[in-house]
Write a protein that holds these residues in place. Structure first.
Motif, PDB file in Angstrom:
ATOM      1  N   LEU A  13       1.042  -9.723   2.800  1.00  0.00           N
ATOM      2  CA  LEU A  13      -0.186 -10.244   2.207  1.00  0.00           C
ATOM      3  C   LEU A  13       0.114 -10.923   0.877  1.00  0.00           C
TER       4      LEU A  13
ATOM      5  N   VAL B 274     -11.146  -7.143   5.772  1.00  0.00           N
ATOM      6  CA  VAL B 274     -10.608  -6.734   7.069  1.00  0.00           C
ATOM      7  C   VAL B 274     -10.935  -5.259   7.249  1.00  0.00           C
TER       8      VAL B 274
ATOM      9  N   VAL C 121      -8.320  -5.175   2.567  1.00  0.00           N
ATOM     10  CA  VAL C 121      -7.826  -4.805   3.889  1.00  0.00           C
ATOM     11  C   VAL C 121      -7.859  -3.290   4.012  1.00  0.00           C
TER      12      VAL C 121
ATOM     13  N   LYS D 233       0.049  -7.665  10.305  1.00  0.00           N
ATOM     14  CA  LYS D 233      -0.885  -8.585   9.667  1.00  0.00           C
ATOM     15  C   LYS D 233      -0.149  -9.443   8.637  1.00  0.00           C
TER      16      LYS D 233
ATOM     17  N   LEU E 286      -5.855  -2.827  -0.850  1.00  0.00           N
ATOM     18  CA  LEU E 286      -5.381  -2.200   0.386  1.00  0.00           C
ATOM     19  C   LEU E 286      -5.863  -0.759   0.363  1.00  0.00           C
TER      20      LEU E 286
END
Length: 97
Positions: A78, A11, A30, A19, A87
């Motif tokens: 997530l 992402v 992400v 999200k 992340l």
């Protein structure tokens, strides 16, 4: 909301808002953009590594999780069953190579 049975997901920055991502098997990365835009952050990996450089956390092994509250209005939820979860943000150390 996004559910992934198997495969890898990346992402990119620029996708704003809350999200929720669930992956059964694979690697999920992400780019959260500005971490301060998130209020509630919940991230977990059952088997694999959790690298949450955007939120100053890194955990490996079994049943790793991150729970954090921030000033933002968005939520980040997530989970990866088997695989790795990253992340990152523009300022996180893992993106400066």
């Amino acid at each position: 909301d996004l559910r992934l049975s198997a495969g890898n997901l990346n992402v990119r920055p620029g996708i704003k808002g809350s999200k929720t991502i669930t992956a059964h098997a694979g690697d999920v990365s992400v780019n959260v953009g500005d971490p301060a835009q998130y209020g509630d952050v919940t991230a977990g990996v059952t088997i694999g590594d959790l690298d949450a450089a955007a939120f100053n956390a890194e955990k490996g092994g079994l049943a790793r999780s991150l729970h954090q509250s921030g000033p933002g209005k968005y939520t980040l939820n997530l989970h990866v069953a088997v695989g790795n979860l990253r992340l990152v943000s523009a300022n996180s150390p893992s993106t400066k190579k």
